[in-house]
Write an enzyme that holds these catalytic residues in place. Structure first.
Site, PDB file in Angstrom:
ATOM      1  N   ALA A 196       0.811  -1.217   0.000  1.00 11.62           N
ATOM      2  CA  ALA A 196       0.000   0.000   0.000  1.00 11.62           C
ATOM      3  C   ALA A 196       0.843   1.265   0.000  1.00 11.62           C
ATOM      4  O   ALA A 196       0.348   2.347  -0.325  1.00 11.62           O
ATOM      5  CB  ALA A 196      -0.938  -0.008   1.207  1.00 11.62           C
ATOM      6  N   GLY A 234       3.318   1.813  -2.010  1.00  9.48           N
ATOM      7  CA  GLY A 234       3.749   2.118  -3.366  1.00  9.48           C
ATOM      8  C   GLY A 234       5.064   1.478  -3.739  1.00  9.48           C
ATOM      9  O   GLY A 234       5.337   0.326  -3.374  1.00  9.48           O
ATOM     10  N   ASP A 282       1.750  -7.485 -11.198  1.00  8.32           N
ATOM     11  CA  ASP A 282       1.924  -7.697 -12.634  1.00  8.32           C
ATOM     12  C   ASP A 282       1.571  -6.431 -13.411  1.00  8.32           C
ATOM     13  O   ASP A 282       2.231  -6.095 -14.406  1.00  8.32           O
ATOM     14  CB  ASP A 282       1.056  -8.857 -13.101  1.00  8.32           C
ATOM     15  CG  ASP A 282       1.316 -10.130 -12.315  1.00  8.32           C
ATOM     16  OD1 ASP A 282       2.450 -10.300 -11.825  1.00  8.32           O
ATOM     17  OD2 ASP A 282       0.377 -10.937 -12.173  1.00  8.32           O
TER      18      ASP A 282
END
Length: 309
Positions: free
Chosen positions: A220, A222, A249
């Protein structure tokens, strides 16, 4: 053309239940099936972004036929998978719609023979001739040498094709030593590779081991990326709740598309974070919520830091 490699392709099956409880029966409210394996997910996202994509790897059996039939319906994705005698695996994701939590069950994949591995390498070398970049993604099926990704990285570099590596464990350790252009581990994979749970120290260690650019996925929080040109943090403006399967992905797709478009690193990272978050809101891996992606691309905060190049 962007080439993605998925040596352990899968048929991704997602079940949605109201509440997942061990040792009990469940009524499934929704079932979805998609071609799966990390590289296939990357390829479908790249195609949705408007890039020409070819996917390769292994596929076989009735499950493999289902994967290929569904791939044929994916606009912009060219199927260059290599047939094998064994059966392509299935992966099962059970989504608890009350909490948003996902439980994942992954089969091991078919045993690959030396002749099948050799046939794949010939296909790979041929495809590299027209590739602008290549992504090597996911686990290795039984029978494939543990140093397979290292070998494929060296082959790509010999063909002057930029290569991104997204795997884990010993295949990652050996692959990094072959000096890929980009590696994209998550925090756990990076710690396993380097022995450090501090992301900055771990990234520097991974670069010393051979990776030119390391992009660490911090969930979360990043992405944290570093190469010889600098170090950047990219964070979403808010936390998005949903099914996280395939979010990493989609981040790879963002990095690859940014590479072939020659975007500055901050823009590549912003795209990767936005795609990752938008995938959490999508029904299955390999897809993303386009309005969320377009909104978040402008909102992702990317900060530059001094690096230890």
């Amino acid at each position: 053309m962007i080439l993605t490699v998925t040596l352990n392709t899968a048929l991704d099956i997602t079940y949605r239940v109201r509440a997942l409880r061990p040792h009990s029966s469940h009524r499934v409210s929704e079932v979805t099936e998609r071609p799966g394996g990390k590289g296939l997910n990357v390829g479908r996202v790249l195609a949705a972004l408007g890039h020409e994509v070819t996917v390769t790897g292994f596929t076989g059996g009735a499950t493999g036929r289902s994967v290929r039939d569904q791939l044929a319906e994916s606009a912009g994705v060219v199927d260059a998978l290599v047939p094998v005698r064994g059966s392509t695996r299935r992966t099962i994701a059970v989504v608890d719609t009350t909490t948003g939590d996902t439980t994942q069950l992954n089969e091991p994949g078919p045993a690959i023979t030396p002749a099948e591995w050799s046939a794949f390498q010939e296909r790979y070398e041929h495809l590299l001739r027209s590739a602008s970049a290549v992504a090597l993604c996911g686990s290795l099926p039984p029978g494939v040498p543990v140093g397979a990704y290292a070998q494929l990285v060296r082959t790509a570099r010999a063909s002057a094709v930029p290569v991104l590596l997204d795997t884990s464990g010993e295949p990652l350790r050996r692959g990094v030593a072959a000096r890929p252009d980009i590696v994209k581990p998550n925090a756990e994979e990076l710690a396993e590779l380097t022995g450090s749970h501090d992301p900055l120290q771990a990234i520097r260690s991974a670069r010393r081991r051979g990776a030119h650019t390391v992009v660490a996925s911090l969930g979360a929080e990043g992405l944290l990326a570093e190469n010889a040109a600098g170090r950047w943090r990219a964070a979403p403006p808010r936390q998005v709740h949903g099914n996280p399967t395939g979010a990493g992905d989609s981040a790879v797709a963002g990095l690859l598309s940014g590479l072939v478009e020659n975007l500055p690193w901050p823009d590549r990272l912003a795209r990767a974070v936005a795609l990752s978050a938008a995938t959490v809101l999508a029904p299955a891996a390999g897809e993303f919520d386009r309005p969320t992606y377009e909104t978040l691309t402008e909102q992702v905060a990317v900060t530059s830091e001094a690096s230890a190049a």
